[in-house]
Scaffold this active site. Structure first.
Site, PDB file in Angstrom:
ATOM      1  N   ASP A 180      51.521  43.627  47.104  1.00  0.00           N
ATOM      2  CA  ASP A 180      51.045  42.892  46.233  1.00  0.00           C
ATOM      3  C   ASP A 180      50.339  43.667  44.932  1.00  0.00           C
ATOM      4  O   ASP A 180      49.575  44.372  44.863  1.00  0.00           O
ATOM      5  CB  ASP A 180      49.392  42.149  46.816  1.00  0.00           C
ATOM      6  CG  ASP A 180      48.813  41.393  46.222  1.00  0.00           C
ATOM      7  OD1 ASP A 180      49.046  40.977  44.782  1.00  0.00           O
ATOM      8  OD2 ASP A 180      47.892  40.729  46.341  1.00  0.00           O
TER       9      ASP A 180
ATOM     10  N   LYS B  20      48.927  38.340  36.513  1.00  0.00           N
ATOM     11  CA  LYS B  20      48.383  38.968  35.364  1.00  0.00           C
ATOM     12  C   LYS B  20      49.180  39.461  34.298  1.00  0.00           C
ATOM     13  O   LYS B  20      49.610  38.617  33.362  1.00  0.00           O
ATOM     14  CB  LYS B  20      47.455  40.271  35.948  1.00  0.00           C
ATOM     15  CG  LYS B  20      46.743  39.855  37.204  1.00  0.00           C
ATOM     16  CD  LYS B  20      45.347  40.599  37.231  1.00  0.00           C
ATOM     17  CE  LYS B  20      44.847  40.313  38.542  1.00  0.00           C
ATOM     18  NZ  LYS B  20      43.207  39.901  38.261  1.00  0.00           N
TER      19      LYS B  20
ATOM     20  N   TYR C 132      42.220  42.345  48.131  1.00  0.00           N
ATOM     21  CA  TYR C 132      41.985  41.298  47.873  1.00  0.00           C
ATOM     22  C   TYR C 132      43.479  40.504  47.659  1.00  0.00           C
ATOM     23  O   TYR C 132      44.223  41.226  46.861  1.00  0.00           O
ATOM     24  CB  TYR C 132      41.035  41.151  46.688  1.00  0.00           C
ATOM     25  CG  TYR C 132      40.984  39.508  46.052  1.00  0.00           C
ATOM     26  CD1 TYR C 132      40.393  38.712  46.984  1.00  0.00           C
ATOM     27  CD2 TYR C 132      41.342  39.138  44.969  1.00  0.00           C
ATOM     28  CE1 TYR C 132      40.068  37.372  46.651  1.00  0.00           C
ATOM     29  CE2 TYR C 132      41.326  37.882  44.679  1.00  0.00           C
ATOM     30  CZ  TYR C 132      40.640  36.866  45.245  1.00  0.00           C
ATOM     31  OH  TYR C 132      40.515  35.665  44.987  1.00  0.00           O
TER      32      TYR C 132
END
Ligand code: PMP
Length: 428
Positions: free
Chosen positions: A245, A273, A150
């Site tokens: 990523d 994050k 994702y």
């Protein structure tokens, strides 16, 4: 369990927010029941609106590696609040954080030559900008991604694989035209042959290979180092870029993320994050020759009203400074305790783990690709989730999501959770 307040808030929310939530998994559809409304967090613990306490294994989906409201992070935020929340123009805090990260990456992943970084306000924006940059830099159009990874909710990445080894993506959401995903190729993880085939078919036009080097959004599908090395090789051989990523793995599996852990260097890396210390931040970074293609020096446009805002930058810097060797050693120690005790019970469910990221799966062999995950196991996970809530442990509300450890957790916390998990999965 009395959840009156949570239920009341949820019914109010459903009237004014679609499905009552601002991000779909929060609606608890995968585990049943209604979402738990949280009121406060302290260290490793959460408190909900009805007064229940939980040990928090979700940690806001990864950012809170040192737990809730770490004093060092609160202190810099408070001091920043007395000056300004945002300027929408340049400020010292963004320079200091950029210098800190570039210096860290120069030491931890020297071969990647990460020389410049640009901040965004989310992981989605970071990855979306990174692929635009890769296209602008290479002059090529296609992006190769992997089924089970994702990368945020930008149009061209909301794709699912068609049938076949390396396929052009099919939209995975209404509202995404097929033409938007036609430049995205999807391959299974852990499959060198599929990647080779993608390059045979589209090699001349592949701008970038995009991967979560630690795929952690569809179970924890830990990859072989050789597979990541193969991607590195294929990208060099065909003039494509390799994008890691690291929105989840960055600053979590090691200071230099998965690139450091596996010793494989990306051309562009994305973060989010942990980088914001609990505030909304994303970033993408790479060598000068790539990053200098960004506007206004170069032709690749990218921007953001709140990008580099001083509160988030200050929080991010405080967060990264807390992550010394001791913090990683501690997290790994807690992770080992959890994994070894759970797997030693030799149940039909096992745990996959890397550092402070863990995931329960059904079966003997840790899956390395999305289609190897048992769909039936999700029903059992839903029961486990409920059982955990009743016993004061908060896990992500979907069996496809991973758990995160945080530094304020104790050995006793881990032992209690392990005992509960063994008790639950015994005989299933
Ligand atoms: N990439 C990865 C690997 C992620 O895990 C996420 C979020 N879970 C994103 C991108 C998107 O980040 P955000 O939700 O901040 O937009």
């Amino acid at each position: 369990m009395n959840v009156t307040k949570s239920q009341h808030l949820y019914s109010r929310a459903c009237r004014v927010i679609p499905a009552g939530v601002n991000s779909p998994v929060r609606a608890f559809r995968a585990v049943g029941g209604t979402p738990v409304y949280m009121e406060s967090g302290t260290g490793a613990r959460l408190r909900d609106a009805d007064g229940h306490e939980y040990l928090d294994f979700c940690n806001s989906w990864g950012p809170l590696i040192t737990g809730h409201r770490h004093p060092a992070i609160l202190s810099v935020i408070r001091s920043q609040l007395t000056r300004a929340l945002t300027f929408g123009t340049v400020c010292e805090q963004e320079v200091v954080l950029a210098e800190y990260i570039i210096d860290l990456l120069r030491r931890k992943i020297p071969d990647a030559r990460i020389e410049k970084i640009r901040f965004t306000s989310s992981g989605t924006e970071a990855v979306m900008s990174a692929i635009r940059l890769a296209r602008g830099y290479t002059g090529k159009n296609k992006i190769l991604k992997f089924d089970g990874c994702y990368h945020g909710h930008s149009d061209s990445l909301l794709v699912k694989a068609g049938s076949g080894l390396a396929t052009l993506g099919v939209p995975d959401s209404a509202g995404v035209p097929a033409s938007f995903t036609a430049e995205t190729i999807v391959c299974p993880l852990d499959d060198e042959a599929a990647v080779e085939q993608a390059f045979v078919q589209h090699g001349k036009d592949i701008a970038a290979i995009l991967i979560e080097p630690v795929p952690a959004n569809n179970g924890l599908l830990l990859q072989r180092k050789e597979f990541l090395e193969k991607l590195r090789y294929m990208a060099v051989a065909s003039g494509s870029l390799l994008i890691f990523d690291e929105v989840i793995s960055g600053f979590r599996v090691a200071p230099g993320g998965a690139a450091q852990f596996y010793g494989v260097s990306p051309d562009i890396v994305t973060y989010g994050k942990i980088l914001g210390g609990g505030m909304p931040v994303g970033a993408f970074a790479g060598r000068n020759e790539i990053m200098d293609r960004l506007a206004p020096d170069g032709p690749v446009y990218q921007a953001g009203t709140l990008s580099g805002n001083p509160v988030a930058m200050a929080a991010g810097l405080a967060q990264l400074k807390l992550l010394d060797d001791q913090a990683y050693t501690r997290l790994d120690h807690l992770g080992k305790l959890l994994e070894s005790a759970f797997n030693a019970a030799r149940l039909s469910w096992r745990m996959a783990r890397l550092g402070s990221i863990f995931w329960f799966y059904q079966g003997d062999i840790a899956p390395r690709r999305a289609d190897k995950i048992s769909r039936d196991s999700m029903k059992t996970y839903a029961e486990f989730h409920k059982y955990c809530l009743e016993n004061a442990f908060y896990l992500a509300p979907s069996g496809y999501e991973v758990g995160f450890l945080s530094t304020p957790m104790t050995e006793t916390d881990i032992a209690r959770f392990t005992a509960l998990a063994i008790d639950f999965f015994k005989g299933r």
